[in-house]
Design an enzyme around this catalytic site. Structure first.
Site, PDB file in Angstrom:
ATOM      1  N   TRP A  11       3.226 -24.999 -23.338  1.00 31.26           N
ATOM      2  CA  TRP A  11       2.966 -26.104 -24.180  1.00 31.26           C
ATOM      3  C   TRP A  11       3.076 -25.678 -25.612  1.00 31.26           C
ATOM      4  O   TRP A  11       3.824 -26.429 -26.561  1.00 31.26           O
ATOM      5  CB  TRP A  11       2.044 -27.006 -23.798  1.00 31.26           C
ATOM      6  CG  TRP A  11       1.675 -28.212 -24.591  1.00 31.26           C
ATOM      7  CD1 TRP A  11       0.639 -28.740 -25.144  1.00 31.26           C
ATOM      8  CD2 TRP A  11       2.575 -29.193 -24.787  1.00 31.26           C
ATOM      9  NE1 TRP A  11       0.703 -29.910 -25.866  1.00 31.26           N
ATOM     10  CE2 TRP A  11       1.911 -30.191 -25.438  1.00 31.26           C
ATOM     11  CE3 TRP A  11       4.066 -29.330 -24.482  1.00 31.26           C
ATOM     12  CZ2 TRP A  11       2.758 -31.619 -25.940  1.00 31.26           C
ATOM     13  CZ3 TRP A  11       4.538 -30.505 -24.947  1.00 31.26           C
ATOM     14  CH2 TRP A  11       4.040 -31.664 -25.713  1.00 31.26           C
ATOM     15  N   ALA A 136       5.787 -29.535 -20.245  1.00 37.40           N
ATOM     16  CA  ALA A 136       6.499 -28.636 -21.298  1.00 37.40           C
ATOM     17  C   ALA A 136       8.115 -28.384 -20.701  1.00 37.40           C
ATOM     18  O   ALA A 136       8.773 -28.830 -21.508  1.00 37.40           O
ATOM     19  CB  ALA A 136       5.855 -27.277 -21.205  1.00 37.40           C
ATOM     20  N   LYS A 187      -8.499 -35.640 -16.855  1.00 40.81           N
ATOM     21  CA  LYS A 187      -7.669 -35.908 -15.737  1.00 40.81           C
ATOM     22  C   LYS A 187      -7.335 -34.700 -14.676  1.00 40.81           C
ATOM     23  O   LYS A 187      -6.854 -34.666 -13.652  1.00 40.81           O
ATOM     24  CB  LYS A 187      -6.327 -36.521 -16.396  1.00 40.81           C
ATOM     25  CG  LYS A 187      -5.812 -35.797 -17.644  1.00 40.81           C
ATOM     26  CD  LYS A 187      -4.907 -34.782 -17.211  1.00 40.81           C
ATOM     27  CE  LYS A 187      -4.319 -33.990 -18.537  1.00 40.81           C
ATOM     28  NZ  LYS A 187      -3.426 -32.769 -18.202  1.00 40.81           N
ATOM     29  N   THR A 244      -0.006 -35.568 -14.454  1.00 44.50           N
ATOM     30  CA  THR A 244      -0.607 -34.419 -13.992  1.00 44.50           C
ATOM     31  C   THR A 244      -0.834 -34.364 -12.416  1.00 44.50           C
ATOM     32  O   THR A 244      -1.099 -33.297 -11.846  1.00 44.50           O
ATOM     33  CB  THR A 244      -1.932 -34.258 -14.730  1.00 44.50           C
ATOM     34  OG1 THR A 244      -1.689 -34.215 -16.359  1.00 44.50           O
ATOM     35  CG2 THR A 244      -2.524 -32.630 -14.442  1.00 44.50           C
ATOM     36  N   VAL A 275      -3.162 -20.960 -17.188  1.00 45.76           N
ATOM     37  CA  VAL A 275      -4.555 -21.474 -17.301  1.00 45.76           C
ATOM     38  C   VAL A 275      -4.574 -22.868 -16.714  1.00 45.76           C
ATOM     39  O   VAL A 275      -3.930 -23.604 -17.212  1.00 45.76           O
ATOM     40  CB  VAL A 275      -5.164 -21.314 -18.732  1.00 45.76           C
ATOM     41  CG1 VAL A 275      -6.662 -22.078 -18.481  1.00 45.76           C
ATOM     42  CG2 VAL A 275      -5.161 -19.952 -18.976  1.00 45.76           C
TER      43      VAL A 275
END
Length: 332
Positions: A11, A136, A187, A244, A275
């Site tokens: 990102w 991304a 979220k 997500t 991560v």
């Protein structure tokens, strides 16, 4: 403008690519080899394999070189290292320049949001958060996306909007920093839950119930902490949650799917460089829910799986607690 982006993950690299060309943008990577590959080869094969980077984008592992005399600082490191990188950068920054967080999570020890950390470590610098349904690789492929830049000063938000927006990457402004940051953080926990569902093969009806009840949970906690209900129905809440929870590109959903398939958390974390912020956020959400007296059964089941109290296969046996007949009504 001269801009530094700290953190060369997927990102951070994507945002740097959006900024490069229109602005003098430098992407800082902790690893010297990765920084050299970005600067000289215009690639980031570690986090965005197969996606060429703009030749105008600079790469460096020298923090002073990256941040000295910049007009805007964008921070995209994991939340676990957010405070430290701010402290390391502080000696090189000019006063009053805005600092934008890309990180979606909460500091584990203090339970603080990233803009709160900016206020603590870099007082006097306007703090903002960029959040929303932003996968991304889709953006790097040229697909349309929308994001939210949140800061209490809407004049600063509009200025950042003009800097960050490019082409079909559209940026909206929002003054509700609390709601935007909490939506982006919480979220991820719900995404782990939907990933577990995918791994267990429990069906789309169940996953839809988990997503919608998860939205109710993060809204309850977010409002209790000072966020505005409307924020959680927008890009920073529902929009980010849908992307997500449903996309195979989501790191948190993928982690949950592997848990559902029977792998342990230790095995999963040992085999990935990226991560999944939802792991740490599950712990902070548990503490915040207790502190504010909020019932969060979806997030609680994820927490119990992550601490090893129950196997992932048992998490969905607790659906009667998620959907208690006759005791809960929509909405909320």
């Amino acid at each position: 403008m001269r801009i530094a982006v700290l953190g060369a993950g997927s990102w951070g690299t994507t945002v740097a690519c959006l900024l490069a060309g229109r602005h003098d943008c430098t992407l800082w990577a902790r690893d010297q080899q990765l920084a050299a590959a970005i600067d000289e080869g215009h690639v980031n094969e570690r986090y965005l394999p197969g996606y060429p980077l703009p030749p105008a984008l600079h790469g460096t592992a020298d923090l002073e070189k990256a941040t000295h005399d910049v007009d805007l600082l964008v921070v995209g490191v994991p939340t676990s290292g957010f405070r430290a990188i701010l402290a390391d950068t502080k000696p090189y920054l000019r006063p009053w320049i805005p600092v934008v967080s890309l990180s979606k999570g909460l500091e584990r020890e203090s339970l603080l949001r990233m803009t709160q950390l900016i206020g603590e470590v870099l007082p006097g610098h306007p703090a903002a958060a960029l959040t929303g349904p932003n996968l991304a690789k889709e953006i790097m492929s040229g697909q349309a996306a929308a994001s939210v830049v949140a800061t209490e000063d809407l004049a600063v938000a509009r200025a950042l909007q003009n800097v960050l927006q490019r082409g079909i990457f559209r940026v909206y402004t929002n003054h509700d920093v609390i709601g935007c940051e909490l939506g982006g953080a919480l979220k991820n926990v719900v995404a782990i839950a939907t990933g577990v569902a995918q791994g267990l093969g429990v069906g789309d009806n169940t996953r839809a119930a988990v997503v919608t009840r998860g939205l109710a949970e993060l809204t309850r906690l977010g409002v209790a902490m000072g966020g505005e209900p409307a924020t959680f129905a927008g890009l920073a809440g529902m929009g980010d949650l849908i992307a997500t929870c449903m996309s195979p590109l989501s790191r948190n959903r993928a982690l949950g799917e592997q848990l559902g398939a029977g792998r342990t958390l230790e095995e999963i974390l040992a085999g990935t460089r990226t991560v999944a912020e939802g792991v740490g956020t599950a712990f902070t959400a548990h503490e915040l829910a207790e502190r504010h007296g909020i019932q969060m059964p979806v997030c609680q089941e994820v927490y119990r799986v992550l601490i090893g109290e129950i196997p992932a296969s048992d998490a969905y046996r607790g659906l009667r607690k998620l959907l208690p007949p006759g005791h809960e009504r929509e909405p909320g």
